[in-house]
Motif scaffolding. Structure first.
Motif, PDB file in Angstrom:
ATOM      1  N   ALA A  42      34.559 -63.372  52.014  1.00 22.30           N
ATOM      2  CA  ALA A  42      35.678 -62.523  51.573  1.00 22.30           C
ATOM      3  C   ALA A  42      36.749 -63.418  50.954  1.00 22.30           C
ATOM      4  N   ALA A  43      36.426 -63.960  49.790  1.00 19.49           N
ATOM      5  CA  ALA A  43      37.329 -64.878  49.095  1.00 19.49           C
ATOM      6  C   ALA A  43      37.012 -64.832  47.611  1.00 19.49           C
ATOM      7  N   VAL A  44      37.933 -65.369  46.824  1.00 23.44           N
ATOM      8  CA  VAL A  44      37.748 -65.439  45.379  1.00 23.44           C
ATOM      9  C   VAL A  44      38.181 -66.824  44.924  1.00 23.44           C
ATOM     10  N   ARG A  45      37.557 -67.326  43.880  1.00 22.57           N
ATOM     11  CA  ARG A  45      37.906 -68.648  43.344  1.00 22.57           C
ATOM     12  C   ARG A  45      38.410 -68.493  41.920  1.00 22.57           C
ATOM     13  N   ILE A  46      39.523 -69.167  41.623  1.00 23.66           N
ATOM     14  CA  ILE A  46      40.135 -69.101  40.301  1.00 23.66           C
ATOM     15  C   ILE A  46      40.012 -70.474  39.644  1.00 23.66           C
ATOM     16  N   ALA A  47      39.306 -70.529  38.513  1.00 21.34           N
ATOM     17  CA  ALA A  47      39.106 -71.784  37.786  1.00 21.34           C
ATOM     18  C   ALA A  47      40.158 -71.920  36.696  1.00 21.34           C
ATOM     19  N   LEU A  48      40.817 -73.070  36.666  1.00 21.71           N
ATOM     20  CA  LEU A  48      41.890 -73.315  35.706  1.00 21.71           C
ATOM     21  C   LEU A  48      41.531 -74.440  34.743  1.00 21.71           C
ATOM     22  N   GLY A  49      42.174 -74.411  33.573  1.00 20.77           N
ATOM     23  CA  GLY A  49      41.991 -75.470  32.594  1.00 20.77           C
ATOM     24  C   GLY A  49      42.873 -75.227  31.394  1.00 20.77           C
ATOM     25  N   GLY A  50      42.590 -75.930  30.321  1.00 20.48           N
ATOM     26  CA  GLY A  50      43.329 -75.742  29.083  1.00 20.48           C
ATOM     27  C   GLY A  50      42.800 -74.555  28.304  1.00 20.48           C
ATOM     28  N   ARG A  51      43.373 -74.313  27.126  1.00 17.07           N
ATOM     29  CA  ARG A  51      43.020 -73.137  26.338  1.00 17.07           C
ATOM     30  C   ARG A  51      41.547 -73.127  25.937  1.00 17.07           C
ATOM     31  N   LYS A  52      40.940 -74.304  25.773  1.00 18.70           N
ATOM     32  CA  LYS A  52      39.546 -74.373  25.344  1.00 18.70           C
ATOM     33  C   LYS A  52      38.623 -74.928  26.428  1.00 18.70           C
ATOM     34  N   SER A  53      39.120 -75.050  27.643  1.00 17.10           N
ATOM     35  CA  SER A  53      38.301 -75.610  28.721  1.00 17.10           C
ATOM     36  C   SER A  53      37.182 -74.660  29.110  1.00 17.10           C
ATOM     37  N   GLY A  54      36.082 -75.260  29.538  1.00 12.58           N
ATOM     38  CA  GLY A  54      34.949 -74.496  30.043  1.00 12.58           C
ATOM     39  C   GLY A  54      34.260 -75.300  31.124  1.00 12.58           C
ATOM     40  N   LEU A  55      33.105 -74.826  31.544  1.00 12.64           N
ATOM     41  CA  LEU A  55      32.355 -75.536  32.559  1.00 12.64           C
ATOM     42  C   LEU A  55      32.127 -76.983  32.117  1.00 12.64           C
ATOM     43  N   GLY A  56      32.533 -77.921  32.949  1.00 11.41           N
ATOM     44  CA  GLY A  56      32.398 -79.335  32.616  1.00 11.41           C
ATOM     45  C   GLY A  56      33.731 -80.021  32.416  1.00 11.41           C
ATOM     46  N   ASP A  57      34.774 -79.262  32.036  1.00 17.60           N
ATOM     47  CA  ASP A  57      36.089 -79.891  31.881  1.00 17.60           C
ATOM     48  C   ASP A  57      37.205 -79.001  32.439  1.00 17.60           C
ATOM     49  N   LEU A  58      36.894 -78.276  33.511  1.00 14.99           N
ATOM     50  CA  LEU A  58      37.919 -77.522  34.217  1.00 14.99           C
ATOM     51  C   LEU A  58      38.830 -78.487  34.963  1.00 14.99           C
ATOM     52  N   SER A  59      40.078 -78.097  35.201  1.00 18.99           N
ATOM     53  CA  SER A  59      41.000 -78.996  35.898  1.00 18.99           C
ATOM     54  C   SER A  59      40.943 -78.814  37.409  1.00 18.99           C
ATOM     55  N   THR A  60      40.955 -77.576  37.891  1.00 17.15           N
ATOM     56  CA  THR A  60      40.954 -77.280  39.321  1.00 17.15           C
ATOM     57  C   THR A  60      40.370 -75.893  39.550  1.00 17.15           C
ATOM     58  N   ILE A  61      39.746 -75.726  40.703  1.00 13.54           N
ATOM     59  CA  ILE A  61      39.325 -74.400  41.152  1.00 13.54           C
ATOM     60  C   ILE A  61      40.008 -74.130  42.484  1.00 13.54           C
ATOM     61  N   TYR A  62      40.724 -73.027  42.570  1.00 15.40           N
ATOM     62  CA  TYR A  62      41.419 -72.656  43.804  1.00 15.40           C
ATOM     63  C   TYR A  62      40.659 -71.529  44.494  1.00 15.40           C
ATOM     64  N   GLU A  63      40.416 -71.700  45.789  1.00 10.16           N
ATOM     65  CA  GLU A  63      39.782 -70.644  46.578  1.00 10.16           C
ATOM     66  C   GLU A  63      40.835 -69.957  47.432  1.00 10.16           C
ATOM     67  N   ILE A  64      40.847 -68.625  47.383  1.00  8.62           N
ATOM     68  CA  ILE A  64      41.858 -67.846  48.090  1.00  8.62           C
ATOM     69  C   ILE A  64      41.167 -66.766  48.909  1.00  8.62           C
ATOM     70  N   PRO A  65      41.450 -66.700  50.218  1.00  9.61           N
ATOM     71  CA  PRO A  65      40.871 -65.620  51.029  1.00  9.61           C
ATOM     72  C   PRO A  65      41.454 -64.278  50.611  1.00  9.61           C
ATOM     73  N   LEU A  66      40.643 -63.239  50.698  1.00  6.24           N
ATOM     74  CA  LEU A  66      41.098 -61.908  50.310  1.00  6.24           C
ATOM     75  C   LEU A  66      41.843 -61.193  51.430  1.00  6.24           C
TER      76      LEU A  66
END
Length: 215
Positions: A42-66
């Motif tokens: 029961a959680a969700v993960r939010i992947a962050l990066g720049g405007r053109k970032s994708g898998l391989g150059d993401l900056s951080t992934i935050y996991e948050i319980p629902l």
């Protein structure tokens, strides 16, 4: 939360986070993915990066319980506030909050933060409700399929995470954005139930199978 209640909550967060793929959620940072947590958590993960970032150059992934500690369910704006707070500055985390997933630093956000909608957030809510109303919880509860996440991949591709009612597993549907017209959109929910087309998800722990719809 039942598995389908988790899926509904993940779908609601996904709907809210779409705004921040087009505009920064903090400084110049944008949302580049919403991932349903593995193992049916029961959680969700939010992947962050720049405007053109994708898998391989993401900056951080935050996991948050629902759910909060008192078992109260987080609303999507609570998730926005937590991510915005964490991404806005340098934070210190204990070792048990930090891990690695998809070759990216994973941070588990467990603490509450002061939540406050910005004026542009309220404007977005107003405009979307008037132009294309967001489905209610009850409407999502009755759906047979839900979009519970997405992730920008390399080379103009995106992975769409889909859940079907009655099936506890998530299916990742890969599409090529330049070709994602009406035909592909119509295929996402229908073909993601055809197990004969499934492939192994490789190193992606957020889905049980992958379906390639990149024509």
């Amino acid at each position: 939360m039942t598995p389908w209640e988790v899926a509904i909550a993940q779908a609601e967060v996904t709907s809210q986070m779409i705004l921040y793929t087009q505009a920064p959620i903090a400084r110049k940072t944008r949302v580049r993915g919403v991932l349903p947590a593995p193992r049916r958590s029961a959680a969700v993960r939010i992947a962050l990066g720049g405007r053109k970032s994708g898998l391989g150059d993401l900056s951080t992934i935050y996991e948050i319980p629902l759910l909060r500690g008192d078992e109260e369910e987080l609303v999507p704006w609570d998730v926005v506030s937590r991510v915005r707070h964490a991404a806005a500055g340098v934070r210190l985390y204990s070792s048990d909050q930090v891990d690695t997933v998809l070759d990216t630093t994973l941070v588990r956000l467990v603490e509450d933060v002061p939540g406050k909608e910005r004026r542009e957030d309220r404007a977005h809510t107003l405009l979307t409700v008037l132009s294309c109303p967001t489905p209610t919880y009850e409407e999502r509860e009755k759906e047979s399929s839900l979009l519970v996440g997405f992730l920008y991949l390399r080379k103009g591709r995106m992975r769409l995470y889909v859940r079907h009612q009655g099936d506890p597993d998530v299916v990742g549907c890969d599409v090529r954005l330049a070709e994602a017209g009406p035909a592909v959109m119509a295929e996402v929910f229908s073909r993601s139930q055809d197990r004969e087309l499934f492939e192994e998800p490789a190193d992606d722990p957020h889905c049980a199978a992958v379906l390639d719809l990149a024509h």
